[in-house]
Design a protein around this motif. Sequence first.
Motif, PDB file in Angstrom:
ATOM      1  N   THR A 157      31.092  37.599  51.050  1.00 60.60           N
ATOM      2  CA  THR A 157      30.858  38.663  52.018  1.00 60.60           C
ATOM      3  C   THR A 157      31.665  39.878  51.621  1.00 60.60           C
ATOM      4  O   THR A 157      32.638  39.782  50.874  1.00 60.60           O
ATOM      5  N   GLY A 158      31.293  41.023  52.115  1.00 54.92           N
ATOM      6  CA  GLY A 158      32.011  42.242  51.787  1.00 54.92           C
ATOM      7  C   GLY A 158      31.131  43.172  50.981  1.00 54.92           C
ATOM      8  O   GLY A 158      29.902  43.114  51.031  1.00 54.92           O
ATOM      9  N   ASN A 159      31.747  44.047  50.226  1.00 59.44           N
ATOM     10  CA  ASN A 159      31.040  45.043  49.438  1.00 59.44           C
ATOM     11  C   ASN A 159      30.263  44.366  48.312  1.00 59.44           C
ATOM     12  O   ASN A 159      30.849  43.688  47.474  1.00 59.44           O
ATOM     13  N   PRO A 160      28.921  44.544  48.263  1.00 58.01           N
ATOM     14  CA  PRO A 160      28.137  43.927  47.185  1.00 58.01           C
ATOM     15  C   PRO A 160      28.589  44.385  45.811  1.00 58.01           C
ATOM     16  O   PRO A 160      28.412  43.663  44.824  1.00 58.01           O
ATOM     17  N   ASP A 161      29.170  45.573  45.705  1.00 54.31           N
ATOM     18  CA  ASP A 161      29.621  46.064  44.403  1.00 54.31           C
ATOM     19  C   ASP A 161      30.791  45.250  43.860  1.00 54.31           C
ATOM     20  O   ASP A 161      31.116  45.337  42.671  1.00 54.31           O
ATOM     21  N   SER A 162      31.456  44.499  44.744  1.00 53.00           N
ATOM     22  CA  SER A 162      32.599  43.711  44.285  1.00 53.00           C
ATOM     23  C   SER A 162      32.179  42.356  43.727  1.00 53.00           C
ATOM     24  O   SER A 162      33.012  41.600  43.246  1.00 53.00           O
ATOM     25  N   ILE A 163      30.877  42.033  43.798  1.00 46.66           N
ATOM     26  CA  ILE A 163      30.386  40.758  43.265  1.00 46.66           C
ATOM     27  C   ILE A 163      30.118  40.916  41.772  1.00 46.66           C
ATOM     28  O   ILE A 163      29.449  41.852  41.337  1.00 46.66           O
ATOM     29  N   VAL A 164      30.658  39.986  40.994  1.00 49.52           N
ATOM     30  CA  VAL A 164      30.527  40.018  39.536  1.00 49.52           C
ATOM     31  C   VAL A 164      29.949  38.679  39.075  1.00 49.52           C
ATOM     32  O   VAL A 164      30.330  37.623  39.584  1.00 49.52           O
ATOM     33  N   ILE A 165      29.021  38.738  38.130  1.00 50.83           N
ATOM     34  CA  ILE A 165      28.490  37.520  37.518  1.00 50.83           C
ATOM     35  C   ILE A 165      29.205  37.330  36.183  1.00 50.83           C
ATOM     36  O   ILE A 165      29.007  38.112  35.253  1.00 50.83           O
ATOM     37  N   LEU A 166      30.051  36.311  36.130  1.00 51.57           N
ATOM     38  CA  LEU A 166      30.801  36.038  34.907  1.00 51.57           C
ATOM     39  C   LEU A 166      30.035  35.046  34.037  1.00 51.57           C
ATOM     40  O   LEU A 166      29.606  33.986  34.503  1.00 51.57           O
ATOM     41  N   SER A 167      29.875  35.392  32.772  1.00 52.89           N
ATOM     42  CA  SER A 167      29.347  34.469  31.766  1.00 52.89           C
ATOM     43  C   SER A 167      30.476  34.249  30.761  1.00 52.89           C
ATOM     44  O   SER A 167      30.815  35.142  29.984  1.00 52.89           O
ATOM     45  N   VAL A 168      31.066  33.065  30.809  1.00 54.22           N
ATOM     46  CA  VAL A 168      32.303  32.811  30.069  1.00 54.22           C
ATOM     47  C   VAL A 168      32.073  31.715  29.032  1.00 54.22           C
ATOM     48  O   VAL A 168      31.397  30.714  29.304  1.00 54.22           O
TER      49      VAL A 168
END
Length: 250
Positions: free
Chosen positions: A19-30
């Motif tokens: 929840t929160g700002n959608p811009d703070s969501i990151v998709i990590l490919s590690v």
Amino acid sequence: MFHIILWLSLPLFSQQYYTGNPDSIVILSVQLMDESTLKPIQFAHIINLRTFRGGISDTSGMFRLPVMHGDLLRVSSIGYFDQYYLVPDTLKGFVRLEILMRQKVYLINEVRINTLGNYEQFRRKFVSTELPDKETRELQRKFRQMARDTAMKSAPVRTGIPLNFPSPEQRLEMQRQELYKKLREQRIMDDKFNPVIVSRLTGLQGDDLYEFMRYCNFSRDYLLSTNHYDIMIATLHAFEQYKRIKGRNK
């Protein structure tokens, strides 16, 4: 077009848990890699310590996980130190990373490997082992010598006094039985603890071998009452102590 729709669906799905700002969501490919060999680390566990959700890396060391700024990830794998990764505010959208993991050395207690097998296996091997002819001839020589000595000591002596003593023949038979008993006991002890067996166990030869056998100092009662297997185990333990003592004296 299919790949674009699938990529766009990940942030929408992740908003169920973030929840929160959608811009703070990151998709990590590690991709996880060994620090020394740079080989991929497969089947490592990755967990987000904020949400307690995570996954497992595939055979190429890859995993993909939606996270938010400030999330702390813990990566763990058998044989490696745990790694922690804090998601910085600078990451946006889809990000590919490489995380290097350092191998871990596990300290364990001493492990003693016994090459003798269990007691039943040892007994079968020991029973089928033939002693060298030299030992057999030596036992026969000792027997003949003891028999001659006994015969000389058992010569009849006339006292002229009618006492109820055993006759010379009875004394000879008693001494013969005692001799047989001692020979049997000596053979039993030699079968359990002799230079051939000790040399095979320790690799010692010559003076070193006999010095170690004197160091063991197993009593007559111990050799007669203890089975072959336990005597060999005791010999191996004594040899470990003997080597440490010899090492300190150098």
